[in-house]
Structures are given as C-alpha cells and as structure tokens.
Design an enzyme around this catalytic site. Structure first.
Site, PDB file in Angstrom:
ATOM      1  N   LYS A 111       0.840  -1.208   0.000  1.00 11.28           N
ATOM      2  CA  LYS A 111       0.000   0.000   0.000  1.00 11.28           C
ATOM      3  C   LYS A 111       0.874   1.256   0.000  1.00 11.28           C
ATOM      4  O   LYS A 111       0.554   2.241  -0.654  1.00 11.28           O
ATOM      5  CB  LYS A 111      -0.954  -0.007   1.203  1.00 11.28           C
ATOM      6  CG  LYS A 111      -2.093  -1.028   1.048  1.00 11.28           C
ATOM      7  CD  LYS A 111      -3.157  -0.814   2.096  1.00 11.28           C
ATOM      8  CE  LYS A 111      -4.169  -1.943   2.149  1.00 11.28           C
ATOM      9  NZ  LYS A 111      -5.168  -1.935   1.099  1.00 11.28           N
ATOM     10  N   LYS A 193      -3.989 -11.896  -6.995  1.00 10.46           N
ATOM     11  CA  LYS A 193      -4.785 -12.803  -6.157  1.00 10.46           C
ATOM     12  C   LYS A 193      -6.272 -12.425  -6.216  1.00 10.46           C
ATOM     13  O   LYS A 193      -6.600 -11.246  -6.294  1.00 10.46           O
ATOM     14  CB  LYS A 193      -4.233 -12.653  -4.733  1.00 10.46           C
ATOM     15  CG  LYS A 193      -4.970 -13.322  -3.634  1.00 10.46           C
ATOM     16  CD  LYS A 193      -4.215 -13.097  -2.336  1.00 10.46           C
ATOM     17  CE  LYS A 193      -4.858 -12.048  -1.473  1.00 10.46           C
ATOM     18  NZ  LYS A 193      -5.679 -12.537  -0.370  1.00 10.46           N
ATOM     19  N   LYS A 196     -11.212  -9.731  -1.986  1.00 13.55           N
ATOM     20  CA  LYS A 196     -12.490  -9.043  -1.699  1.00 13.55           C
ATOM     21  C   LYS A 196     -12.474  -7.633  -2.256  1.00 13.55           C
ATOM     22  O   LYS A 196     -13.484  -7.099  -2.644  1.00 13.55           O
ATOM     23  CB  LYS A 196     -12.700  -8.936  -0.195  1.00 13.55           C
ATOM     24  CG  LYS A 196     -12.917 -10.234   0.488  1.00 13.55           C
ATOM     25  CD  LYS A 196     -13.147  -9.967   1.965  1.00 13.55           C
ATOM     26  CE  LYS A 196     -12.607 -11.099   2.787  1.00 13.55           C
ATOM     27  NZ  LYS A 196     -11.185 -10.906   3.145  1.00 13.55           N
TER      28      LYS A 196
END
Ligand code: AQP
Length: 331
Positions: A111, A193, A196
């Site tokens: 991040k 990957k 969500k």
C-alpha cells in the site's frame, strides 16, 4: 487432540479464494482437530468501513462458516471482539514486535509502494494482533492461504522471542498451506490474487454471487492462445488458475486427469465444466446459507464459541501478564 486456529476478516463478501484456500480446510479439519475459527472484526477496521455494511458482512461471514459445513458442536466459532483477550494480548505482542519486522510485511509495504495515503496505525501493527490471535490458543497448526504465510512466520518469531525472554509461554505453531488452491488468482487478471477488494468485480467470484453472474465470470475469465488445457502457472496462468479451481472443488482431482479429459477440446468446453463445478458448489452453500439465516443458529454458535474460547484465552493472557511482571501479586 491437536489444536488448529484460523480466521477470516470480512472486509467484504467472502469469495471463492477464501473458500478454497481456507474455509473448506477448516471444515475438513474440524473432525480431527480442536478447531478455533474466528471472525476477525478487529482486523476489518484497519481500513475504513461503513458500519452497516460491516455488520452485514460479519453476520454473512458466520452464516457462511456454517453454510460451508463448520459445525458449532465440533468447532469453536466466535467473533474476535467477544474474546477481549485478543485486543489485550495484541497490544502486548505489538510491544514485542520490531518496526523493521512490521516494515517488511507485504500488505503495508504494497500500500505504501502504491502511494496510498492516510493508512491507519492499525494496518501497520495488525500482524502483531494476528500473532496474539494465534498464540492465545497454543494451536499446533494454522491453516492459511499462501498470502498469510508471512504472518504465521512472524508469529513464530514472536513466540520464540517471548519464550526466550520470559520462559516458555507459547507453543510455536506451524503454518499449513495446501498444495493446491492456496492462491486462487483473479479471473480477470491471473497475475493478481482473487481478493475481496477487487475493484472491477469481474475477477472475483463471491460465495453469494447470483449463479448466472458467477457462470458469466468464469466464461469470460482471461486465458491465453496456447489452445491446450495444461497445468503450467508460469506460461498459462489463467488456464492453470481455472484448473486449480476445478481440482479443489472436485476432491483435489489430479491435474493430469483434467488435462486428459480436455485434450483436443476447446477452452469453451473447459470453461463450461469449470462453471458447472463452481455453480454446483455455490448452489449448495447458498441453499444452506438461507436456512442458517432463517434459524437461530448464528447467535447460538457465537455464544457457545466465545464462551469456550474465552476460558482458554483468559488463562493464557493471565499467564503472559504474570510472566512479564505486569500484575501486582497481593501478599
Ligand atoms: N485468493 C485466495 N486464494 C486462496 N486463499 C485465499 N485467502 C484469501 N484470498 C485467497 C485465504 O482466506 C483466508 C482469509 O483471508 P482474509 O479474508 O482474512 O484476508 P485476505 O487474505 O487479505 O483476503 P482478501 O480477500 O485479499 O481481502 P482484502 O481484499 O480485504 O485484502 C486466509 O487464510 C487467506 O490466506
């Protein structure tokens, strides 16, 4: 009986990666191990959450644990905040974690590298909380997807550090990563990957997706122009990802078997079969999910799970605080 612990953070709806990489294994292991399966709501708030949505996701997560086959009579299912010792040991673990270790944790590092701003302190220190989540229960194994292995490694380091400093306090747990399905990739970008937080929503199959939408996602999955169903994650990542999904959802069917079935056939045929496997699994889960929601099973499971987990966790926390010298022993 050996012990096992794992958790999921419902920062969004649970997806096929969570099911294949984690949940289905929890279900397999619950007969053989004393299982602790918690819902990591403290970890959810390391990134901003809409309170109403979070509440729904938490409830859905418990319902999906049950719908996927976790049985509260065998497994201890609980909400992380219902066992207060998690937050308390989390703070203690944080005080024993070096900043250099936290700086190396991929989630925060990624991040930062993307230039994301306003990252929370909780996101930075959550690996210490995760170590506490695990060590409170002295589990032998922690079943995780590939992405979480780094956290279990840090947990082991912290356990060893504290055992050396204060005398044996914790069992040093082993990560348990499945050979197939430990890293299910996005259907729209097989280099990433399945997550969500997939912004496009095309690469991620949610367990509560409408079956038609799920089928469409599989049928439009990114593949290649090699024109053969062959397991090679490096040169055919999209096809290999679909093969992993198919294998995991059909009792770990060998890749050679899948290759043989689709030899000489087109990708359309193969994708249709993968979609059948996916939709068959989702349909079973969704039917049971509705039953669970309409029953009182969720509250009962959480109540008994938290009660059993608290006994173990409180005892461990007390032993740690005593060993560190944090308690005043009355004469
Ligand atoms: N794509 C995946 N393939 C295999 N296993 C996976 N897991 C997650 N994604 C995959 C495993 O599911 C368990 C619970 O993970 P989590 O939801 O607590 O955290 P996560 O790994 O950060 O999941 P997401 O979907 O990627 O969440 P966001 O987008 O919020 O960061 C773990 O055992 C994990 O390995």
């Amino acid at each position: 009986m050996k012990r096992m612990l794992s958790g999921i953070k419902p920062t969004g709806q649970l997806h096929l990666g969570n099911y294949i990489g984690a949940l289905r294994h929890f279900v397999e292991y619950q007969d053989e191990y004393e299982m602790f399966a918690f819902i990591a709501n403290l970890h959810c708030i390391t990134v901003p959450q809409d309170p109403k949505e979070l509440q729904k996701n938490l409830r859905d997560c418990v319902a999906l644990y049950l719908a996927c086959g976790l049985d509260p009579a065998k497994a201890n299912i609980f909400l992380q905040t219902d066992v207060r010792a998690h937050a308390q040991l989390g703070y203690i673990m944080c005080c024993h974690t070096y900043m250099g270790e936290l700086n190396r944790m991929t989630q925060f590092k990624d991040k930062m590298a993307k230039g994301e701003t306003n990252l929370s302190g909780g996101l930075y220190t959550y690996p210490s909380l995760m170590a506490a989540d695990i060590l409170l229960y002295d589990p032998d194994y922690v079943p995780v997807g590939e992405d979480q292995k780094q956290h279990v490694e840090l947990t082991r380091d912290l356990a060893i550090r504290m055992n050396n400093r204060y005398g044996t306090l914790f069992k040093v747990p082993e990560p348990l990563v499945a050979k197939v399905g430990a890293r299910i990739m996005s259907l729209s970008d097989p280099s990433r990957k399945m997550s969500k937080s997939d912004e496009t929503n095309k690469g991620c199959i949610y367990l509560l997706d409408d079956l038609k939408a799920a089928r469409k996602k599989v049928m439009s999955a990114v593949t290649d122009n090699c024109a053969r169903v062959h397991f090679d994650p490096v040169s055919q990542p999209g096809i290999s990802n679909l093969m992993q999904i198919m294998s995991s959802l059909s009792d770990d069917r060998p890749m050679g078997d899948i290759e043989a079935e689709f030899e000489g056939k087109g990708y359309g045929d193969f994708k249709r079969s993968v979609a059948d496997c996916v939709c068959g699994t989702l349909e079973k889960i969704q039917t049971r999910y509705q039953e669970v929601l309409d029953s009182g099973e969720i509250d009962a499971a959480l109540e008994s799970g938290a009660a059993r987990a608290s006994v173990i966790a409180d005892e461990k926390l007390a032993a740690v605080q005593k060993a560190i010298g944090m308690e005043i022993i009355l004469k």
